[in-house]
Design a protein around this motif. Structure first.
Motif, PDB file in Angstrom:
ATOM      1  N   ASP A 139       0.846  -1.192   0.000  1.00  0.00           N
ATOM      2  CA  ASP A 139       0.000   0.000   0.000  1.00  0.00           C
ATOM      3  C   ASP A 139       0.889   1.252   0.000  1.00  0.00           C
ATOM      4  OD1 ASP A 139      -2.165  -1.689   0.089  1.00  0.00           O
ATOM      5  OD2 ASP A 139      -2.427  -1.523   2.255  1.00  0.00           O
ATOM      6  N   HIS A 140       1.576   1.484  -1.114  1.00  0.00           N
ATOM      7  CA  HIS A 140       2.595   2.528  -1.163  1.00  0.00           C
ATOM      8  C   HIS A 140       2.008   3.928  -1.064  1.00  0.00           C
ATOM      9  CE1 HIS A 140       5.586  -0.503  -2.028  1.00  0.00           C
ATOM     10  NE2 HIS A 140       4.790  -0.982  -2.964  1.00  0.00           N
ATOM     11  N   ALA A 141       0.853   4.146  -1.674  1.00  0.00           N
ATOM     12  CA  ALA A 141       0.218   5.464  -1.567  1.00  0.00           C
ATOM     13  C   ALA A 141      -0.192   5.754  -0.126  1.00  0.00           C
ATOM     14  CB  ALA A 141      -0.988   5.541  -2.498  1.00  0.00           C
ATOM     15  N   ALA A 142      -0.722   4.734   0.554  1.00  0.00           N
ATOM     16  CA  ALA A 142      -1.090   4.905   1.961  1.00  0.00           C
ATOM     17  C   ALA A 142       0.142   5.160   2.812  1.00  0.00           C
ATOM     18  CB  ALA A 142      -1.834   3.666   2.461  1.00  0.00           C
ATOM     19  N   ALA A 143       1.228   4.434   2.531  1.00  0.00           N
ATOM     20  CA  ALA A 143       2.473   4.636   3.278  1.00  0.00           C
ATOM     21  C   ALA A 143       2.993   6.056   3.084  1.00  0.00           C
ATOM     22  CB  ALA A 143       3.518   3.616   2.825  1.00  0.00           C
ATOM     23  N   ARG A 144       2.897   6.531   1.844  1.00  0.00           N
ATOM     24  CA  ARG A 144       3.345   7.901   1.581  1.00  0.00           C
ATOM     25  C   ARG A 144       2.532   8.901   2.392  1.00  0.00           C
ATOM     26  NH1 ARG A 144       1.906  11.254  -3.835  1.00  0.00           N
ATOM     27  NH2 ARG A 144       3.504  12.863  -3.756  1.00  0.00           N
ATOM     28  N   GLU A 145       1.218   8.729   2.418  1.00  0.00           N
ATOM     29  CA  GLU A 145       0.353   9.636   3.177  1.00  0.00           C
ATOM     30  C   GLU A 145       0.700   9.614   4.667  1.00  0.00           C
ATOM     31  OE1 GLU A 145      -4.394   9.956   4.324  1.00  0.00           O
ATOM     32  OE2 GLU A 145      -3.807   8.976   2.450  1.00  0.00           O
ATOM     33  N   THR A 146       0.943   8.408   5.195  1.00  0.00           N
ATOM     34  CA  THR A 146       1.303   8.282   6.609  1.00  0.00           C
ATOM     35  C   THR A 146       2.642   8.941   6.887  1.00  0.00           C
ATOM     36  OG1 THR A 146       0.095   6.180   6.719  1.00  0.00           O
ATOM     37  CG2 THR A 146       1.665   6.621   8.478  1.00  0.00           C
ATOM     38  N   LEU A 147       3.586   8.776   5.979  1.00  0.00           N
ATOM     39  CA  LEU A 147       4.921   9.335   6.171  1.00  0.00           C
ATOM     40  C   LEU A 147       4.932  10.853   6.028  1.00  0.00           C
ATOM     41  CD1 LEU A 147       6.864   6.530   4.333  1.00  0.00           C
ATOM     42  CD2 LEU A 147       7.266   7.235   6.707  1.00  0.00           C
ATOM     43  N   VAL A 148       4.088  11.385   5.166  1.00  0.00           N
ATOM     44  CA  VAL A 148       3.969  12.848   5.072  1.00  0.00           C
ATOM     45  C   VAL A 148       3.536  13.409   6.422  1.00  0.00           C
ATOM     46  CG1 VAL A 148       2.592  14.713   4.059  1.00  0.00           C
ATOM     47  CG2 VAL A 148       3.583  12.942   2.584  1.00  0.00           C
ATOM     48  N   ARG A 149       2.587  12.734   7.061  1.00  0.00           N
ATOM     49  CA  ARG A 149       2.120  13.149   8.392  1.00  0.00           C
ATOM     50  C   ARG A 149       3.243  13.028   9.417  1.00  0.00           C
ATOM     51  NH1 ARG A 149      -2.868   9.904  11.137  1.00  0.00           N
ATOM     52  NH2 ARG A 149      -2.602  10.591  13.306  1.00  0.00           N
ATOM     53  N   ALA A 150       3.975  11.920   9.357  1.00  0.00           N
ATOM     54  CA  ALA A 150       5.086  11.734  10.297  1.00  0.00           C
ATOM     55  C   ALA A 150       6.179  12.766  10.070  1.00  0.00           C
ATOM     56  CB  ALA A 150       5.644  10.320  10.144  1.00  0.00           C
ATOM     57  N   HIS A 151       6.449  13.069   8.803  1.00  0.00           N
ATOM     58  CA  HIS A 151       7.493  14.038   8.463  1.00  0.00           C
ATOM     59  C   HIS A 151       7.141  15.435   8.969  1.00  0.00           C
ATOM     60  CE1 HIS A 151      10.675  16.011   6.329  1.00  0.00           C
ATOM     61  NE2 HIS A 151       9.879  16.582   5.439  1.00  0.00           N
ATOM     62  N   ALA A 152       5.860  15.774   8.934  1.00  0.00           N
ATOM     63  CA  ALA A 152       5.425  17.075   9.455  1.00  0.00           C
ATOM     64  C   ALA A 152       5.679  17.175  10.955  1.00  0.00           C
ATOM     65  CB  ALA A 152       3.940  17.285   9.151  1.00  0.00           C
ATOM     66  N   LEU A 153       5.573  16.041  11.642  1.00  0.00           N
ATOM     67  CA  LEU A 153       5.806  16.013  13.086  1.00  0.00           C
ATOM     68  C   LEU A 153       7.294  15.971  13.427  1.00  0.00           C
ATOM     69  CD1 LEU A 153       3.079  13.370  14.026  1.00  0.00           C
ATOM     70  CD2 LEU A 153       3.016  15.828  14.574  1.00  0.00           C
ATOM     71  N   ALA A 154       8.068  15.304  12.583  1.00  0.00           N
ATOM     72  CA  ALA A 154       9.502  15.142  12.858  1.00  0.00           C
ATOM     73  C   ALA A 154      10.283  15.351  11.564  1.00  0.00           C
ATOM     74  CB  ALA A 154       9.766  13.746  13.438  1.00  0.00           C
ATOM     75  N   PRO A 155      10.418  16.599  11.118  1.00  0.00           N
ATOM     76  CA  PRO A 155      11.010  16.879   9.804  1.00  0.00           C
ATOM     77  C   PRO A 155      12.463  16.472   9.652  1.00  0.00           C
ATOM     78  CG  PRO A 155      10.655  18.907  11.046  1.00  0.00           C
ATOM     79  CD  PRO A 155       9.970  17.825  11.799  1.00  0.00           C
ATOM     80  N   ASP A 156      13.177  16.272  10.742  1.00  0.00           N
ATOM     81  CA  ASP A 156      14.597  15.922  10.657  1.00  0.00           C
ATOM     82  C   ASP A 156      14.875  14.478  11.077  1.00  0.00           C
ATOM     83  OD1 ASP A 156      15.219  18.487   9.794  1.00  0.00           O
ATOM     84  OD2 ASP A 156      15.544  19.237  11.827  1.00  0.00           O
ATOM     85  N   ASP A 157      13.845  13.677  11.207  1.00  0.00           N
ATOM     86  CA  ASP A 157      14.045  12.277  11.591  1.00  0.00           C
ATOM     87  C   ASP A 157      14.598  11.496  10.395  1.00  0.00           C
ATOM     88  OD1 ASP A 157      13.112   9.335  11.731  1.00  0.00           O
ATOM     89  OD2 ASP A 157      12.815  10.035  13.780  1.00  0.00           O
ATOM     90  N   PRO A 158      15.810  10.954  10.497  1.00  0.00           N
ATOM     91  CA  PRO A 158      16.426  10.286   9.340  1.00  0.00           C
ATOM     92  C   PRO A 158      15.618   9.107   8.806  1.00  0.00           C
ATOM     93  CG  PRO A 158      18.073  10.752  11.018  1.00  0.00           C
ATOM     94  CD  PRO A 158      16.745  11.038  11.641  1.00  0.00           C
ATOM     95  N   ALA A 159      15.097   8.271   9.689  1.00  0.00           N
ATOM     96  CA  ALA A 159      14.355   7.091   9.237  1.00  0.00           C
ATOM     97  C   ALA A 159      13.098   7.509   8.475  1.00  0.00           C
ATOM     98  CB  ALA A 159      13.989   6.202  10.422  1.00  0.00           C
ATOM     99  N   ILE A 160      12.419   8.525   8.975  1.00  0.00           N
ATOM    100  CA  ILE A 160      11.200   8.993   8.305  1.00  0.00           C
ATOM    101  C   ILE A 160      11.546   9.624   6.958  1.00  0.00           C
ATOM    102  CG2 ILE A 160       9.340  10.697   8.436  1.00  0.00           C
ATOM    103  CD1 ILE A 160       9.251  10.097  11.480  1.00  0.00           C
ATOM    104  N   LEU A 161      12.603  10.401   6.904  1.00  0.00           N
ATOM    105  CA  LEU A 161      13.041  10.992   5.636  1.00  0.00           C
ATOM    106  C   LEU A 161      13.365   9.911   4.605  1.00  0.00           C
ATOM    107  CD1 LEU A 161      15.344  13.952   6.726  1.00  0.00           C
ATOM    108  CD2 LEU A 161      13.396  14.108   5.170  1.00  0.00           C
TER     109      LEU A 161
END
Length: 515
Positions: A122-144
């Motif tokens: 579910d790559h589109a769903a993963a992208r949506e979830t990661l966009v949300r995570a990135h907004a919360l932690a913009p410098d987190d290497p694993a999320i980036l």
């Protein structure tokens, strides 16, 4: 709780990390005898069951944790894993949605949810979830890193490159990001990362993983700008380091293929009918880097066809139905006794949950060539497409790809040659016992005569021609294979015969293929 309880818990965890699941399970038994519903012991026991391919057992122990604490996010994620392995894709997705509801502002948890969504395809769903995570932690290497990977899967290459640049700036030691960045576009003389990669490589002494990733990145970028001798030198260095990391014997894979041919003989297919079981299933298989993704994109551009991509649904269904097999040899033998209806039902249960509204569903898993006999027996109406590519071209293409999982034969030229020969022998066996069953597609011919070959392929599936099949590069569906960047471009021929630039360096491969 006894004084030794903590040390036993640490021992169980250590045994699990050492991939000794039965020993870890024995220790957990002692722990649970003292504290029957101990969370950590149950989770270790669940992982031990997973390592032994006992997904029902994994699920049962995770559920014991959730009975005591229904909001335990780690257990919920493990439950989704177990459900996925059991082919219950819909329920796994629902489980992830439950976890997501509780994630709120937890970037780390959102990142783990996205990893599971990626595993489910579910790559589109993963992208949506990661966009949300990135907004919360913009410098987190694993999320980036994972967000960049999701952007690659959905075809947003420029965005992915910017994210990888940001990641490399924040985490200079993330050399895997350097490799990913190298692969998402063709580098040019005026716009490349070669000097930066060289500087990084000079500083990785003792970091084998970093050396491997940087060498593969340099090989890719140098080849792009025409520095072929230097490119191969770095490729050879990286592949050699990777090969030394893994315990692998190509003889084991060759032996397995020989066992398959011996077990799935003419007698196995005696009495097989032309039933409708498997109607609408399309298997695209072959060696990795042989063109399977290209054919997948061509066909899935047809309005009646969709693709689940590379999934392990068939292999997992076979493993579940051969529970208790303790070796590859035993698994092959037991698989021949599988009830055809049970395997077909288990496989279609999972794929239909992935894509429930498409009359034709592609499974583009290259190594399904091992299971052609089972496919033909259990799903006689299924279409089987085998990609054929010049062995030197495909051998070199595999060698220069740093696969993150699978294909351990791809890091040594002699291993590659021997694997290709064994695969060819198995395919010759399938052709002999299943005459006319396999649709062979020649990669070179497809590249040279795109429309003619695409029309023939669509016709072979019993479908009416549709012009969208020629515009496969405009297909918006996600792709997470090693060819994710290439299939976003129109067909090109530069990869045909590319091995000839390295004829001397590839001599060990040529020697094996000529014997």
């Amino acid at each position: 709780m006894s004084p030794d309880f903590k040390s036993l818990l640490q021992e169980a965890d250590h045994l699990l990390r050492q991939r000794q699941p039965q020993a870890a399970e024995a220790v957990c038994g002692r722990l649970l005898a003292e504290v029957p519903e101990h969370r950590q012991a149950l989770l270790i026991l669940s992982r031990a069951r997973q390592m032994q391919n006992d997904w029902d057992g994994m699920l049962a122990h995770v559920d014991r944790v959730l009975e005591a604490s229904s909001g335990d996010s780690a257990a919920q994620l493990m439950r989704a894993e177990a459900l996925s392995a059991l082919g219950e894709i819909r329920e796994a997705r629902l489980q992830l949605e439950t976890v997501k509801c509780h994630a709120r502002e937890n970037a780390g948890l959102l990142g783990r949810i996205a990893e599971m969504e990626t595993q489910l395809g579910d790559h589109a769903a993963a992208r949506e979830t990661l966009v949300r995570a990135h907004a919360l932690a913009p410098d987190d290497p694993a999320i980036l890193y994972n967000l960049a990977s999701a952007e690659i899967a959905v075809g947003e290459m420029e965005t992915a490159e910017k994210l990888l640049d940001q990641l490399i700036e924040i985490a200079p030691g993330d050399h895997d990001a350097c490799y990913n960045r190298a692969t998402i576009r063709r580098q040019t003389v005026d716009d490349n990362n070669i000097d930066d990669l060289m500087a990084r490589l000079s500083k990785v002494s003792g970091n084998v993983a970093g050396e491997i990733q940087l060498c593969y990145a340099l090989a890719k970028e140098l080849e792009d700008i025409g520095g072929h001798d230097r490119a191969f030198a770095y490729l050879s260095r990286g592949a050699g380091a990777r090969r030394r990391q893994i315990a692998y014997r190509v003889e084991d894979d060759i032996s397995t293929m020989e066992d398959i041919a011996a077990v799935f003989d003419e007698d196995y297919f005696a009495g097989s009918g032309d039933g409708s079981n498997g109607e609408g299933a399309i298997f695209i298989l072959g060696l990795p880097r042989s063109g399977t993704t290209l054919v997948d994109r061509i066909l899935s551009s047809h309005p009646q066809v969709n693709s689940v991509g590379e999934v392990n649904d068939l292999a997992l269904a076979i493993t579940r139905l051969c529970a208790g097999a303790n070796s590859k040899e035993e698994l092959v033998r037991r698989s021949a006794a599988i009830d055809p209806n049970a395997l077909s039902a288990a496989y279609r249960n999972s794929t239909n949950q992935r894509l429930s509204d498409s009359p034709y569903i592609i499974d583009k898993t290259p190594l399904n060539f091992l299971y052609i006999g089972l496919i033909a027996k259990t799903m006689p109406a299924a279409k089987i497409i085998n990609l054929v590519r010049d062995p030197m071209d495909v051998g070199y293409a595999m060698y220069k790809t740093l696969f993150r999982m699978g294909y351990p034969f791809s890091y040594d030229l002699e291993d590659i040659g021997r694997y290709i020969c064994a695969k060819d022998q198995l395919m010759a066996h399938w052709e002999a016992v299943l005459p006319g069953k396999i649709i062979n597609v020649d990669y070179q011919q497809l590249i040279a005569r795109q429309e003619d070959e695409s029309r023939k392929l669509v016709s072979a599936l019993g479908l009416e021609w549709h012009p969208d099949c020629l515009a496969f590069h405009e297909n918006k569906s996600p792709s997470a294979t090693a060819s994710a960047a290439q299939v976003r471009q129109p067909i090109y021929s530069s990869s045909v015969g590319k091995w000839k630039r390295y004829e001397n360096q590839l001599a060990p491969l040529a020697k094996i293929l000529q014997t």
